[in-house]
Design a protein around this motif. Sequence first.
Motif: not given
Length: 275
Positions: A153-155, A166-167, A177-179, A207-208
């Motif tokens: 399932y997607a965000p 992803w934490t 930064f946000p994925a 993810r940066e």
Amino acid sequence: MELAQQTAGFRKRGLNVAVVTYDTKEVLEHFSGRMSIPYPMLSDRGSAVIRAFGILNESVPLDSPGYGVPNPGTYIVAPNGVVQSKYFEKDYRDRFTAAGILVREFSDGGTPVTEHKTAHLTLRTGVSNPSVYGGSRLTLTLDLDLPEKMHLYAPGVAKPYIPIDWTIAESAAYDVFPASYPPSRQLRLEAIDETVPVFEGKLRVLREIKVAQFREAQKAAKDGKIEIQGVFRYQACDDRVCYAPQTIPLRWELDLEEYDRQRAPAELRGERPVN
């Protein structure tokens, strides 16, 4: 120089590399020769090009030797001269890495780190830059491979569905930064009369991470290495069953390096040598 190491990667994709700086031709020749730079370094004395692009660093005082320096950044320019994308940071000490830009622009590349296999998928971690400098903004990658008829399932999916997540653990050594996720597809669940966003097949999540300035990062590093820990959580479903949510521990280790700080001789910089 990280850009010098990645020049072949840009050329492989049809992009030439050049650097524009306010330094004199003599300073650039000295630096280029000492570091074996494989791309042109262009002297914009007077900062005419820098001003034309609107990237002059206005925070530098007029009477400073550094006046005329640009806000550092990278442009990707098409053959017709149109800027396709740009990568700039607010702080002049920070830099998007060339390898990270290659990963973002072309959705491939990077250095593999680990592979995790579960009953529902294969996950491979990677990183654009296994070695970094203070202020480096690099890219972490997750490559997922799902078997046929399996989906995640997607965000943004509504409850009770569980989206992928992803934490990354917080650290004084870096900012997170946000994925960035690829486009999902809408899956129709006829049995319950619902449509949900899902991922299927192969997908890459980016993810940066921005490394702190060298001294701060060095304090948080262990034996000259920055450790990044995280968790990937998902719930996989096929065309018959939704399986129990799973978590996969993630880990990256980056070598922290210090910038080359050797300056050109004073006479090349237009300064009187100190006796």
